[in-house]
Design a protein around this motif. Sequence first.
Motif, PDB file in Angstrom:
ATOM      1  N   PRO A 163       2.260   7.404  15.829  1.00  0.00           N
ATOM      2  CA  PRO A 163       1.573   8.476  15.091  1.00  0.00           C
ATOM      3  C   PRO A 163       0.076   8.176  14.977  1.00  0.00           C
ATOM      4  O   PRO A 163      -0.304   7.006  14.886  1.00  0.00           O
ATOM      5  N   ASP A 218       4.443   7.765  21.164  1.00  0.00           N
ATOM      6  CA  ASP A 218       5.313   6.876  20.380  1.00  0.00           C
ATOM      7  C   ASP A 218       4.644   6.336  19.126  1.00  0.00           C
ATOM      8  O   ASP A 218       5.283   5.671  18.315  1.00  0.00           O
ATOM      9  N   GLY A 253      12.017  12.537  14.347  1.00  0.00           N
ATOM     10  CA  GLY A 253      11.785  11.428  13.412  1.00  0.00           C
ATOM     11  C   GLY A 253      12.930  11.183  12.451  1.00  0.00           C
ATOM     12  O   GLY A 253      12.937  10.197  11.714  1.00  0.00           O
ATOM     13  N   SER A 309       7.621  12.695  22.740  1.00  0.00           N
ATOM     14  CA  SER A 309       7.285  13.473  21.547  1.00  0.00           C
ATOM     15  C   SER A 309       8.288  14.606  21.306  1.00  0.00           C
ATOM     16  O   SER A 309       8.182  15.329  20.316  1.00  0.00           O
ATOM     17  N   THR A 366       7.760   6.346  14.864  1.00  0.00           N
ATOM     18  CA  THR A 366       7.775   7.784  14.615  1.00  0.00           C
ATOM     19  C   THR A 366       8.969   8.196  13.763  1.00  0.00           C
ATOM     20  O   THR A 366       9.160   9.375  13.493  1.00  0.00           O
TER      21      THR A 366
END
Lengths: 534, 471
Positions: free
Chosen positions: A355, A353, B194, B207, B237
């Motif tokens: 980066p 969650d 994203g 992810s 993200t």
Amino acid sequence: MKGILRFGRYQMVLPFAQNDNTIMYINYESIIGLEIHVELKTKSKMFCGCYADWFGKSPNSNTCPVCLGLPGALPVTNKKAVEWCVLLGIALNCEIPEFSKFDRKNYFYPDLAKGYQISQYDKPFAINGSLEINTNQLINQSTNKPINATMKQLNNETMKKKIRIRRVHLEEDTGKLLHDVVGGKRVSLIDFNRSGVPLVEIVTEPDIRSSEEARIFLKKLYQIIRCIGISDADMEKGSLRIEPNISVRETSLRASVKQSLSAQTDIKIATSPSAPRNDTNDLPSYKVEVKNINSFSFTRKAIDFEIARHIDLLNHGETPIQETRGWDEKKGITYSQRSKEEAHDYRYFPEPDIPPIRWAESQISNFKLQIPELPNVKLARFMKDYQLSEYDAIILTDEKETAEYFEKTISLKDTPGVAGVQGFPGGGEIGIIPKTIANWIINKKADINKVSPEKLLKLIADQTQRSIIPDDELEKVIKKILLENPRAMADYKSGKENVLMFLLGQVMRGVKGKSNAEDIKQKLKLLLNLYPDV
Amino acid sequence: MLADKSISEIARAFRDKEFSSEDLVKECLANIEKYNPQINAFITKIDKDIVLSEARQKDRQGFAGKSLLFGIPYVLKDSYVTRGIMTTAASNVLKNYLPQYDATVYCKLKETGAILLGKMNMDAWGHGGSSENTDFSPVHNPWDLTRVAGGSSGGPAAAIAARMCLFAIGEDTGGSIRNPAAWCNITGLKVSYGRVSRYGCIAYASSFDTVGPMAKSAEDCAIILETIAGHDMYDGTSSKNEVPRYSQKLATPIKNVTVGMPEEFFQKGLDREIKKAIETAVEKLQKLGVKSKVISLPMIEYGIPVYYLIGPSETSSNLARYDGIRYGETRSNFTGETMRRIMIGTYALSAGYYDAYYKKAQKARTLFIREYEKALNECDVILMPVNPTPPTKIGELINDPVQNLLADIYTVSQNPVGVPSLAIPCGFTKSGLPIGMQLVGKMFAEEKLLQVGYAYQQMNSWHNQKPKLTP
């Protein structure tokens, strides 16, 4: 036993002596590493907008979907917290890797809202640092007391030792469990107010060799944290928590000098406690971690307790088991919490969650510019700029507030009129030098919490102006004091220089402060030498 | 039927007062009442009176200057938290759970004036490709009630096909939007990772998870996407890339677009009728000036193992919070399939296995990214099937866990890479079951995908076909 435990190296006399009167010693050495958790005083929590200052708020009032780990909530990194973690890394002489990331540490505990803690595993923000400590503050070997008490004798003899920092990383704090009785039932309650508060973890290499070294290290670390202003490090609120890792090893079996058994009391420590040894090869096969200690003195006690426990086991031919222990501050003992077999597999993996972070070189050099003057740099500057002894400089820089007070006073010293003396434009002209001000602060002649720098200068000026008694009168007083204290004189003659301080105090009282310590000391020495040896 | 119209047609009709939002909502509610008992697309239906009063309120406010979605009824997959509205992720673990806050995508749609009709059935936590792994009974395919709707966003897809709503927000972790879209003959967009905020989307595999639109056409998807896309301060993200006005540029000619067909995806295992339908679709696209070429994605045969190591690893961690302490139900409520994924993930992350499984899968993921990058330098869009077979019979996949995994074979490799993919209807089997194809593009190339999809749908009417349902 307790006294001896303060040393970095321990020795036991084996119950057998060789034919040639050589006694065999086992030297024990304690190997200590520290993990320190520090709550940052950022405005908001690590990954949400709730207040980081959770203390004292009504239970679960300082929470949101993110720090409660509600379904669908996501963490967003608090940039300030990251910045501060890096700053601490830089202040601890660490490398700041260009690439860093957060990881999930998975474990079950009711105070852990998400079932995992966001932490850093293999790419922490800072690595490979070090912090230098003065080890001769440790212990006076002959008195077995902290050396601070007689520090003046040891001026200019400070021994430096580097404690390596393995890593500095950032993570989130957990909630808190409260065990209580509600409606007659024993229940466990969870308060998530603390959940998600930014927490920096500092991990040292196992370079610490005694509980006292640990205490000195912690104190120095505490100063740095306060100096860069990233945490109040208030131990009563649990914002600084310490976890020592302790083990004890036999350094060697060694033959000592020939001595009679009756001379045991005079046994000299075979290896000097001040000689730093950073050898971390050959570490013992076990270590014991003591969890969540919230004071420096408890840390020291817990370490000492553990060392004694380990030595006792080793003397019985046993190896202490690798385990995690808790500290019972009421009983002053540690107790087993869980053994190696029960150790968690945290199943670390990169936090998807958040980066990863990549620093540009310019960002890191920018961080470096933000570091204020650190305590050791300040200490060196005080010695150089104000012509102070290391002892004086250490005391003045020990606390940020004291150092600031001192410098404020210095800055006002020569301002006309501030010293408040009519006819004298500035403090310098009436003999107020930095050393004078330092002495006043160090000897606590005035309470700096109550007296403003301006007022202090005025007090100093007043006293400087006060008539100083003439030399011959001082001599009279000294002679009188010496005659009244033949025992002290004899002690001095036999080499116990400590006595000088006692006599000095007596004389000071005798002249009602109308002289200065340095003059008295010199005159005292002179007169003492005139008296015949006993 | 009003709900057969496109969103822009409806918005125009609203403005021209041809019919009202209330009329449209009433029609959807009637369809729900008639067909949902057979299809079981809903887990939670919003109270009729609330929905109708909302529609009347929109009608009163008028449509001038409003978003095209103003007054349009839609549904959410039950993986989005909605304050005060039951949200379960189709699991009894969250049975009766009332969230405290709203997902970002729900907030955005609320602000824009779209009307929520309900929370939709799915595979629990997104774990599945058939919407059978649900604690609320399987979703039935409107085209053949004995068959599955696909999954995990099966409820939303079936509801659109049966005209119970105009659009839906699905969630795609390894095909969860595209697979049911293809099997229910609707259009679904898996966005670039994203592109749309995940805040408030109950996580499956963080992810991989993407939040995307499901609707009848590429045009509708474009309109929805420009509303829900964009950076969100609550999702670290989410991308700061600018959101294009997708719907404005749909008609951009697609001649000179090169479509790549990965040879690996048209070989064994692919149903003949699906293969034929896609080849026909390519011929149609060529008529629009599109060039096609055969490309190769040799690594992609590892898609399933990579997906089924990383996905379960993340899910084992994401589901840890449902520990029986705070949400009222114990962990024994997890289904067999979910427990299997938790176990696999826990194993893959464990000391001693991490390097061999999780870490290796992450390395393969990096290779996937390179492979897609390389392929997408040779062509603009990759065209491939969505499912290897037409919709399966209910009970077929859920009772064969391995077959269940393989149903995702064409859709699992895009999520580890992050690239967008648009699933669009491209025909029917002889027995009348829908067939879909997917267009995969570069990161944030949704615009291009929607243009190709739009152009295709301008000259085909597959997407306008609807199932014949009887109450």
